[in-house]
Design a protein around this motif. Structure first.
Motif, PDB file in Angstrom:
ATOM      1  N   PHE B 116     -25.366 -56.476 -71.750  1.00 30.19           N
ATOM      2  CA  PHE B 116     -23.985 -56.252 -71.530  1.00 30.19           C
ATOM      3  C   PHE B 116     -23.593 -55.055 -72.537  1.00 30.19           C
ATOM      4  O   PHE B 116     -22.608 -54.228 -72.482  1.00 30.19           O
ATOM      5  CB  PHE B 116     -22.874 -57.423 -71.638  1.00 30.19           C
ATOM      6  CG  PHE B 116     -23.084 -58.326 -70.351  1.00 30.19           C
ATOM      7  CD1 PHE B 116     -23.638 -57.544 -69.218  1.00 30.19           C
ATOM      8  CD2 PHE B 116     -22.746 -59.686 -70.311  1.00 30.19           C
ATOM      9  CE1 PHE B 116     -23.804 -58.538 -67.946  1.00 30.19           C
ATOM     10  CE2 PHE B 116     -22.876 -60.484 -69.217  1.00 30.19           C
ATOM     11  CZ  PHE B 116     -23.382 -59.799 -68.026  1.00 30.19           C
ATOM     12  N   ILE B 117     -24.041 -55.359 -74.092  1.00 30.32           N
ATOM     13  CA  ILE B 117     -23.787 -54.588 -75.189  1.00 30.32           C
ATOM     14  C   ILE B 117     -24.118 -53.197 -74.711  1.00 30.32           C
ATOM     15  O   ILE B 117     -23.506 -52.275 -74.893  1.00 30.32           O
ATOM     16  CB  ILE B 117     -24.307 -55.227 -76.467  1.00 30.32           C
ATOM     17  CG1 ILE B 117     -23.682 -56.471 -76.754  1.00 30.32           C
ATOM     18  CG2 ILE B 117     -24.032 -54.099 -77.599  1.00 30.32           C
ATOM     19  CD1 ILE B 117     -24.268 -57.119 -78.016  1.00 30.32           C
ATOM     20  N   GLY B 118     -25.380 -53.077 -74.132  1.00 26.53           N
ATOM     21  CA  GLY B 118     -25.816 -51.788 -73.801  1.00 26.53           C
ATOM     22  C   GLY B 118     -24.861 -51.097 -72.656  1.00 26.53           C
ATOM     23  O   GLY B 118     -24.539 -49.822 -73.113  1.00 26.53           O
ATOM     24  N   LYS B 119     -24.498 -51.901 -71.856  1.00 24.95           N
ATOM     25  CA  LYS B 119     -23.673 -51.342 -70.680  1.00 24.95           C
ATOM     26  C   LYS B 119     -22.343 -50.979 -71.210  1.00 24.95           C
ATOM     27  O   LYS B 119     -21.956 -49.969 -70.884  1.00 24.95           O
ATOM     28  CB  LYS B 119     -23.372 -52.275 -69.642  1.00 24.95           C
ATOM     29  CG  LYS B 119     -24.599 -52.480 -68.745  1.00 24.95           C
ATOM     30  CD  LYS B 119     -25.012 -51.301 -67.910  1.00 24.95           C
ATOM     31  CE  LYS B 119     -26.312 -51.605 -67.127  1.00 24.95           C
ATOM     32  NZ  LYS B 119     -27.134 -50.645 -66.860  1.00 24.95           N
ATOM     33  N   ILE B 120     -21.686 -51.841 -71.952  1.00 24.61           N
ATOM     34  CA  ILE B 120     -20.360 -51.587 -72.690  1.00 24.61           C
ATOM     35  C   ILE B 120     -20.384 -50.476 -73.522  1.00 24.61           C
ATOM     36  O   ILE B 120     -19.495 -49.548 -73.555  1.00 24.61           O
ATOM     37  CB  ILE B 120     -19.665 -52.858 -73.288  1.00 24.61           C
ATOM     38  CG1 ILE B 120     -19.554 -53.671 -71.804  1.00 24.61           C
ATOM     39  CG2 ILE B 120     -18.613 -52.460 -73.995  1.00 24.61           C
ATOM     40  CD1 ILE B 120     -19.276 -55.190 -72.332  1.00 24.61           C
ATOM     41  N   GLY B 121     -21.555 -50.449 -74.208  1.00 30.32           N
ATOM     42  CA  GLY B 121     -21.632 -49.382 -75.241  1.00 30.32           C
ATOM     43  C   GLY B 121     -21.660 -47.959 -74.709  1.00 30.32           C
ATOM     44  O   GLY B 121     -21.133 -46.918 -75.197  1.00 30.32           O
ATOM     45  N   GLN B 122     -22.350 -47.953 -73.468  1.00 33.48           N
ATOM     46  CA  GLN B 122     -22.501 -46.700 -72.790  1.00 33.48           C
ATOM     47  C   GLN B 122     -21.301 -46.301 -72.293  1.00 33.48           C
ATOM     48  O   GLN B 122     -20.876 -45.052 -72.272  1.00 33.48           O
ATOM     49  CB  GLN B 122     -23.595 -46.939 -71.556  1.00 33.48           C
ATOM     50  CG  GLN B 122     -23.966 -45.861 -70.794  1.00 33.48           C
ATOM     51  CD  GLN B 122     -23.448 -46.141 -69.324  1.00 33.48           C
ATOM     52  OE1 GLN B 122     -22.365 -45.757 -69.155  1.00 33.48           O
ATOM     53  NE2 GLN B 122     -24.535 -46.461 -68.635  1.00 33.48           N
ATOM     54  N   VAL B 123     -20.438 -47.152 -71.680  1.00 33.61           N
ATOM     55  CA  VAL B 123     -19.078 -46.824 -71.148  1.00 33.61           C
ATOM     56  C   VAL B 123     -18.304 -46.247 -72.328  1.00 33.61           C
ATOM     57  O   VAL B 123     -17.585 -45.232 -72.150  1.00 33.61           O
ATOM     58  CB  VAL B 123     -18.618 -47.936 -70.630  1.00 33.61           C
ATOM     59  CG1 VAL B 123     -17.020 -47.788 -70.171  1.00 33.61           C
ATOM     60  CG2 VAL B 123     -19.075 -48.449 -69.442  1.00 33.61           C
ATOM     61  N   PHE B 124     -18.418 -46.954 -73.549  1.00 31.88           N
ATOM     62  CA  PHE B 124     -17.667 -46.561 -74.579  1.00 31.88           C
ATOM     63  C   PHE B 124     -17.804 -45.124 -75.058  1.00 31.88           C
ATOM     64  O   PHE B 124     -17.165 -44.178 -75.124  1.00 31.88           O
ATOM     65  CB  PHE B 124     -17.655 -47.462 -75.919  1.00 31.88           C
ATOM     66  CG  PHE B 124     -16.678 -48.187 -75.981  1.00 31.88           C
ATOM     67  CD1 PHE B 124     -16.739 -49.742 -75.070  1.00 31.88           C
ATOM     68  CD2 PHE B 124     -15.558 -48.165 -77.037  1.00 31.88           C
ATOM     69  CE1 PHE B 124     -15.799 -50.565 -75.235  1.00 31.88           C
ATOM     70  CE2 PHE B 124     -14.601 -49.138 -77.015  1.00 31.88           C
ATOM     71  CZ  PHE B 124     -14.681 -50.493 -76.415  1.00 31.88           C
ATOM     72  N   ALA B 125     -19.184 -44.644 -75.081  1.00 29.88           N
ATOM     73  CA  ALA B 125     -19.686 -43.269 -75.466  1.00 29.88           C
ATOM     74  C   ALA B 125     -19.271 -42.218 -74.697  1.00 29.88           C
ATOM     75  O   ALA B 125     -18.770 -41.368 -74.850  1.00 29.88           O
ATOM     76  CB  ALA B 125     -21.249 -43.482 -75.825  1.00 29.88           C
ATOM     77  N   THR B 126     -19.468 -42.694 -73.185  1.00 30.81           N
ATOM     78  CA  THR B 126     -19.355 -41.702 -72.278  1.00 30.81           C
ATOM     79  C   THR B 126     -17.653 -41.518 -72.155  1.00 30.81           C
ATOM     80  O   THR B 126     -17.225 -40.260 -71.929  1.00 30.81           O
ATOM     81  CB  THR B 126     -20.007 -41.975 -70.984  1.00 30.81           C
ATOM     82  OG1 THR B 126     -19.500 -43.372 -70.545  1.00 30.81           O
ATOM     83  CG2 THR B 126     -21.530 -41.896 -71.160  1.00 30.81           C
ATOM     84  N   GLY B 127     -17.010 -42.661 -72.230  1.00 31.45           N
ATOM     85  CA  GLY B 127     -15.621 -42.647 -72.172  1.00 31.45           C
ATOM     86  C   GLY B 127     -15.086 -41.856 -73.167  1.00 31.45           C
ATOM     87  O   GLY B 127     -13.949 -41.015 -72.851  1.00 31.45           O
ATOM     88  N   ILE B 128     -15.443 -41.847 -74.469  1.00 33.29           N
ATOM     89  CA  ILE B 128     -14.979 -41.225 -75.665  1.00 33.29           C
ATOM     90  C   ILE B 128     -15.054 -39.894 -75.415  1.00 33.29           C
ATOM     91  O   ILE B 128     -14.314 -38.800 -75.534  1.00 33.29           O
ATOM     92  CB  ILE B 128     -15.425 -41.943 -76.787  1.00 33.29           C
ATOM     93  CG1 ILE B 128     -14.579 -43.118 -77.085  1.00 33.29           C
ATOM     94  CG2 ILE B 128     -15.054 -40.857 -78.069  1.00 33.29           C
ATOM     95  CD1 ILE B 128     -15.291 -43.969 -78.374  1.00 33.29           C
ATOM     96  N   LEU B 129     -16.353 -39.577 -74.995  1.00 27.72           N
ATOM     97  CA  LEU B 129     -16.930 -38.004 -74.928  1.00 27.72           C
ATOM     98  C   LEU B 129     -15.940 -37.506 -73.577  1.00 27.72           C
ATOM     99  O   LEU B 129     -15.538 -36.265 -73.893  1.00 27.72           O
ATOM    100  CB  LEU B 129     -18.195 -37.983 -74.562  1.00 27.72           C
ATOM    101  CG  LEU B 129     -18.983 -36.980 -74.839  1.00 27.72           C
ATOM    102  CD1 LEU B 129     -18.963 -36.589 -76.199  1.00 27.72           C
ATOM    103  CD2 LEU B 129     -20.542 -36.808 -74.445  1.00 27.72           C
ATOM    104  N   GLN B 130     -15.566 -38.241 -72.562  1.00 22.40           N
ATOM    105  CA  GLN B 130     -14.940 -37.807 -71.469  1.00 22.40           C
ATOM    106  C   GLN B 130     -13.551 -37.359 -71.864  1.00 22.40           C
ATOM    107  O   GLN B 130     -12.908 -36.330 -71.530  1.00 22.40           O
ATOM    108  CB  GLN B 130     -15.033 -38.778 -70.442  1.00 22.40           C
ATOM    109  CG  GLN B 130     -14.287 -38.397 -69.175  1.00 22.40           C
ATOM    110  CD  GLN B 130     -14.586 -39.482 -67.925  1.00 22.40           C
ATOM    111  OE1 GLN B 130     -14.361 -40.935 -68.486  1.00 22.40           O
ATOM    112  NE2 GLN B 130     -14.884 -39.452 -66.984  1.00 22.40           N
ATOM    113  N   ALA B 131     -12.912 -38.313 -72.450  1.00 24.44           N
ATOM    114  CA  ALA B 131     -11.494 -38.211 -72.874  1.00 24.44           C
ATOM    115  C   ALA B 131     -11.275 -36.856 -73.923  1.00 24.44           C
ATOM    116  O   ALA B 131     -10.416 -36.249 -73.848  1.00 24.44           O
ATOM    117  CB  ALA B 131     -10.885 -39.444 -73.787  1.00 24.44           C
TER     118      ALA B 131
END
Lengths: 294, 277
Positions: B116-131
């Motif tokens: 889960f940490i991996g999945k959520i971390g991926q969402v954070f990383a891609t979400g921040i980059l996207q924003a």
């Protein structure tokens, strides 16, 4: 840890799916350092047995112990001591062979060296290739590599060489030999009886959810089933004799006929013995059914 | 010795493996073309289309005109949260369930929490980059005037962090919905699309009938979009919201409730594999 305690111990294992009985009282032990081959036709209960021992399925009743732990409740520390090569895998494989092995090695407290494992499965040339771009046989080798990367005490191999070419299969046998020399205990299922004969120390034959025979690879099926057959042609007709003294029989034939045509001495292979066992079992089941019906 | 001793695994490995999973997840995310397009670049593509298509129109009052890019930016940021988290993770995890990835993990000592940490971390990383990309393109290419007050950026920060967390957790929770990995896209994308249409992402929220606004208010996307509007739209736009204010406490409460709902659903339903019995 006592050395006499079996690595895998199964007693009276039952598994039912609704009204279908997949396993009907299977019992066996696997000892430390041993390679045990579980043989049987499709649907006989091999995979159900192995998946119960891997912790993937719950048993309906009976006892099971794997490395001293009930596989139904085994935790992460228990899983760290197992290596599992599942029957089929179809992951998207967006990582290279090396990336995947390095990543999985990190899950285990005392993993094998990634380079050694890549070499052991013969994928040095493909280590920087994305797994999805590998052939079926090469992907299977990645599965095997992932199964052994954690330096398991007990390795489950569920039809590991499906899709291998003959050369890859020979290489795989060498790999398993080296694992055996390291003391790894192995539970193998396979449809290749020559593979079971090559790798196994003992075998169990399962059919219709029951263990119909169990024993050392060179004893299974009983002495009777291993009696050699002498075959030859006489006056254009095929002749055959089952005898425990094939040399004497051949000598007699030669004395009578001179050099016989198409002479063979055949020792039943594990495959012959296995097929006979399964056929006998099916015949006995059918006879039972007839009796119950009448 | 007469008893079997099971060696214990080192403490702290859940976090360590979680970090290793984040690296792995981010790396593999950007190697899949479809996910990068439909989750990562999609809001940027939509922002560009709206900005170009409605470049002649003004969305503000005559006294304070507002460009299409400025009007759509908050909605696209909110859509990015939904797509990077909920849509991306639910499809991704359903796929991993279907193709045997999770079954393989189930046979290893990888903790579920590390996964889960991996999945959520991926969402954070891609979400921040996207924003960051959305803000960059809006600010530089479409000349949107971004807020200068630190308070606005503080609001942005908490709306973003809460939104991305909630969206990611709901994505994990929803991953059990599709029956197979192959049907995941067909099940999840319509849900995400309907939410976007009723939550003020593509259509101005004030244009929707009141009953539909009430329906949308049950779901978190409406509130994330509202939080983003509070940051990026002029103050007088607040009067167009339901209740006539930005209602930031409402944004906080509803989104946080969905975060808790998502956590509970994940806790109750997530399994590496479905064990038959």
């Amino acid at each position: 840890m006592t050395t006499t305690e079996p690595v895998v111990s199964v007693r009276n294992l039952h598994k039912r799916y609704g009204s279908f009985t997949a396993l009907d009282g299977v019992s066996f032990d696997i000892h430390r350092g041993e390679t045990f081959a579980l043989l049987g036709p499709n649907g006989a209960g091999k995979s159900t047995t192995i998946e119960i021992l891997e912790g993937y399925r719950d048993r309906t009743s009976g006892e099971a112990s794997v490395l001293g732990v009930d596989p139904g409740t085994g935790g992460l520390a228990w899983k760290a001591r197992l290596g599992i090569v599942l029957q089929s895998t179809g992951e998207s494989g967006n990582v290279t062979v090396r990336e995947q092995l390095t990543h999985f090695a990190g899950f285990y407290p005392n993993p094998r060296d990634v380079d050694e494992v890549i070499a052991a499965v013969g994928l040095q040339d493909k280590q920087k290739t994305l797994i999805r771009k590998l052939s079926g046989g090469q992907r299977r080798r990645v599965d095997v590599a992932l199964g052994i990367i954690g330096r398991p005490e007990l390795l489950f191999l569920d039809e590991p060489t499906t899709g291998f070419d003959p050369e890859a299969r020979r290489q795989f046998w060498q790999l398993i030999d080296s694992l055996k020399q390291d003391g790894t205990t192995i539970l193998l299922t396979t449809h290749y009886l020559d593979e079971a004969a090559q790798l196994g120390d003992r075998a169990g034959v399962i059919a219709g959810g029951r263990l119909i025979d169990i024993g050392a690879i060179d004893e299974i099926g009983g002495a009777e089933a291993r009696v050699p057959i002498v075959r030859w042609k006489q006056d254009g007709e095929r002749k055959s004799v089952r005898t425990s003294e094939p040399g004497l029989v051949v000598a007699k034939i030669v004395a009578q006929l001179g050099e016989p045509e198409a002479l063979e001495i055949i020792r039943p292979s594990l495959e012959d013995i296995y097929l006979q066992l399964v056929a006998d079992h099916a015949a006995a089941e059918a006879a039972d059914l007839m009796e119950n019906a009448s | 010795m007469t008893t079997t001793t099971i060696p214990t695994l080192p403490a702290g490995r859940t976090i360590k493996l979680g970090l290793s999973r984040i690296r792995y997840e981010v790396k593999t995310y950007f190697r899949q073309g479809d996910a990068v397009f439909f989750s990562f670049l999609f809001p940027l593509v939509m922002l560009t289309i709206f900005s170009v298509a409605f470049s002649e129109q003004s969305f503000g009052s005559e006294a304070a005109p507002l460009s299409a890019a400025a009007f759509y930016l908050p909605g696209m940021l909110a859509a990015g949260l939904l797509l990077s988290g909920l849509q991306n993770l639910s499809i991704d995890i359903a796929g991993e369930k279907g193709d045997g990835t999770l079954k393989r993990f189930a046979g290893t000592p990888l903790p579920v929490l590390s996964y889960f940490i991996g999945k959520i971390g991926q969402v954070f990383a891609t979400g921040i980059l996207q924003a960051a990309m959305l803000l960059f393109v809006a600010g530089v290419v479409f000349q949107v005037e971004l807020p200068s007050e630190p308070a606005k950026w503080a609001t942005f920060a908490w709306v973003f962090l809460l939104g991305v967390s909630t969206s990611a957790i709901l994505g994990i929770a929803l991953s059990g919905l599709p029956r197979t990995g192959k049907s995941a896209t067909a099940v999840i994308i319509p849900i995400a699309l309907v939410l976007q249409f009723i939550s003020g992402v593509y259509l101005g929220f004030s244009l929707l009938p009141e009953w539909l606004q009430n329906v949308a208010s049950v779901f978190p996307l409406k509130w994330m979009a509202q939080g983003m509007r509070a940051v990026f739209l002029p103050e007088d736009f607040a009067s167009l919201e339901q209740g006539g204010t930005w209602d930031l406490p409402g944004v906080l409460v509803v989104t946080a409730i969905w975060l808790v709902v998502g956590l509970a659903a994940t806790r109750m339903t997530f399994r590496w594999i479905r064990k038959d019995s």
